[in-house]
Design a protein around this motif. Sequence first.
Motif, PDB file in Angstrom:
ATOM      1  N   MET A 120       0.849  -1.199   0.000  1.00 49.14           N
ATOM      2  CA  MET A 120       0.000   0.000   0.000  1.00 49.14           C
ATOM      3  C   MET A 120       0.880   1.243   0.000  1.00 49.14           C
ATOM      4  O   MET A 120       2.033   1.219   0.479  1.00 49.14           O
ATOM      5  N   GLU A 123      -2.586   4.721   1.917  1.00 46.57           N
ATOM      6  CA  GLU A 123      -3.594   4.259   2.893  1.00 46.57           C
ATOM      7  C   GLU A 123      -3.015   4.190   4.302  1.00 46.57           C
ATOM      8  O   GLU A 123      -3.731   4.410   5.284  1.00 46.57           O
ATOM      9  N   GLN A 126      -3.642   7.392   5.828  1.00 46.66           N
ATOM     10  CA  GLN A 126      -5.045   7.578   6.193  1.00 46.66           C
ATOM     11  C   GLN A 126      -5.386   6.814   7.470  1.00 46.66           C
ATOM     12  O   GLN A 126      -6.144   7.310   8.314  1.00 46.66           O
ATOM     13  N   LEU A 145     -11.175   0.741   3.013  1.00 44.46           N
ATOM     14  CA  LEU A 145     -10.979   1.952   2.219  1.00 44.46           C
ATOM     15  C   LEU A 145     -11.394   1.670   0.772  1.00 44.46           C
ATOM     16  O   LEU A 145     -10.566   1.322  -0.063  1.00 44.46           O
ATOM     17  N   CYS A 150      -9.367  -1.343  -3.291  1.00 43.03           N
ATOM     18  CA  CYS A 150      -9.894  -1.277  -1.925  1.00 43.03           C
ATOM     19  C   CYS A 150      -8.977  -2.019  -0.963  1.00 43.03           C
ATOM     20  O   CYS A 150      -8.531  -3.131  -1.233  1.00 43.03           O
ATOM     21  N   LYS A 151      -8.684  -1.376   0.172  1.00 41.80           N
ATOM     22  CA  LYS A 151      -7.852  -2.000   1.204  1.00 41.80           C
ATOM     23  C   LYS A 151      -8.700  -2.350   2.427  1.00 41.80           C
ATOM     24  O   LYS A 151      -9.517  -1.546   2.865  1.00 41.80           O
ATOM     25  N   THR A 165      -5.587  -6.205  -0.346  1.00 41.20           N
ATOM     26  CA  THR A 165      -6.056  -5.322  -1.409  1.00 41.20           C
ATOM     27  C   THR A 165      -7.043  -6.054  -2.303  1.00 41.20           C
ATOM     28  O   THR A 165      -6.771  -7.182  -2.740  1.00 41.20           O
ATOM     29  N   GLY A 264     -13.541   6.788   2.904  1.00 36.96           N
ATOM     30  CA  GLY A 264     -13.590   6.986   1.453  1.00 36.96           C
ATOM     31  C   GLY A 264     -14.707   7.915   1.039  1.00 36.96           C
ATOM     32  O   GLY A 264     -15.305   8.615   1.863  1.00 36.96           O
TER      33      GLY A 264
END
Lengths: 313, 313
Positions: A120, A123, A126, A145, A150-151, A165, A264
């Motif tokens: 990643m 992220e 974040q 996320l 998308c994680k 992921t 998100g």
Amino acid sequence: MTRRDTPRLIALDWGTSSLRAWLLDGRGRVLDSARAPMGIMQVERREFADALDAVTAGWPQRLQAIASGMIGSTRGWVEAPYLSCPVSLGDLASALVPVPGGRLWIVPGVIRTSDVPDVMRGEETQIAGAIALRSDLGHGARFVLPGTHCKWVDVSDSRIKTFATYMTGEVFAVLRDHSILGGPAREATPDASATGGSAAFLRGVDAARRADGIAPLLFSVRALEVTGGLTSGESLEYLSGLLIGDEIRSALAEPAGMPPILIGEPALCARYRRALSRFGIDGAGEVEGTAPAGLFRIATAAGLIEAATEAEP
Amino acid sequence: MTRRDTPRLIALDWGTSSLRAWLLDGRGRVLDSARAPMGIMQVERREFADALDAVTAGWPQRLQAIASGMIGSTRGWVEAPYLSCPVSLGDLASALVPVPGGRLWIVPGVIRTSDVPDVMRGEETQIAGAIALRSDLGHGARFVLPGTHCKWVDVSDSRIKTFATYMTGEVFAVLRDHSILGGPAREATPDASATGGSAAFLRGVDAARRADGIAPLLFSVRALEVTGGLTSGESLEYLSGLLIGDEIRSALAEPAGMPPILIGEPALCARYRRALSRFGIDGAGEVEGTAPAGLFRIATAAGLIEAATEAEP
């Protein structure tokens, strides 16, 4: 301008397709923000400095700046090597990589090493921001996320322990734009999806939830169109449900014990929340403003700026 | 020309992207064949007759003709409605749909009705041909037809009992051509995949075999490139292995009790055979020439031609 409002840091989320920038004060509050389609795939390496100047035009240029995201990849400005899980905010702060010139620092990405590794960039910042904004989440939480990639990120003891992921957003886009599944919908009138879209989405979620993988279901998008079970407008909602449903099914195979926290775009988070409810998971939380919060906390921990204390006038 | 070699039927496999034609004698032997990129997506509806004339130029024009494939879809020449499983060769023959003009007949497709329906057009004819060529397979067999939309078809009592479609070929193509997973390989030098491709393919198969769905694995194509675990040239082989491995994992959730029979391009069948061996399945069979064989048998059963008997001089 009072001292509270004094700009102290420029924070950048610099990804593949866009560059977002925030001007922050000494408490991490956002004084101004900007966004430009100047991701690392849009900008030549020799033009990164110009892009930064352009998006921060009018802001004090003497400030330190910190960036997370693909700008630290091998295709970015300067490579900031991945840190291995588990990773804390302090670990990220200790591993900032300077861009020659001394004004900008880049946050490293995170890697989960295994036979099937995962990576990643952005992220991790974040997540650090979410924990900073909601300290209760540092004890233990699962973050989701949604987006192109998308994680799903598991945090405990204020560290990123592991993550996965899911290319759900990108797979949806390429199937919509380039496969037979999107063909009829691409030719449909725009209002064809106005009715039944939500039901079609949940139908897709349910089909994926009951299956053990998406592979034998994808073609049902086409088969349902052909047999009248879905309109062309509904079919993409059904496809979205299949993909998001399969992602959630797969991710929940590793139980978290509590509803996930979504980070998100609000509309996309709402879509995930509706899908999660089909798995019996209600009450998923949400945290906003995580990127500037994370960048600010990492910069502070790294000593790039001196954070203002609450006692400061 | 002896009587044995007298042309009796024109057989057509008329799909989305290509039109294949065979000139057959009274025993179904191929006297001549032709192929043109005149699939139903390449040819306007009013030009189907011209396309047929073009691909069969030089062949006797008084012959009956029979076609299977997407030419019978709503976007084809004349719609031949789907028959529901179970479907026998006799069922297909009884449901031929004439194209106005009286020369060409279209074989119907097959539908598996359920909450998650599935459809085929063309493969039913190949299955009929495989059973005609290898009568032992009619008692009970599982067929695999790799390609853009791979079909797994269960046959017993000489009927198609059920089937499933896997979009493996198309998903691979759109991810290779339009997603981040294909980016580095698209930019790589052509010989980059010369080494390690086979090992990378099997690595992908194994990863998918051990998982319970492809969703959390797709991004590992990218992560392995980024971390040096795969070269750009190997990454597409790994992706191919992931997708084919996931397809096989899913299909084998419903055991067949015997190795499958492969029908398709030899190189692709070989790829499937290598993947199947990782699931402990060796000895998968193969049948060639199924499309003209199936078209001939269906035409014969429908009385379009009188099949020559072995006793015929």
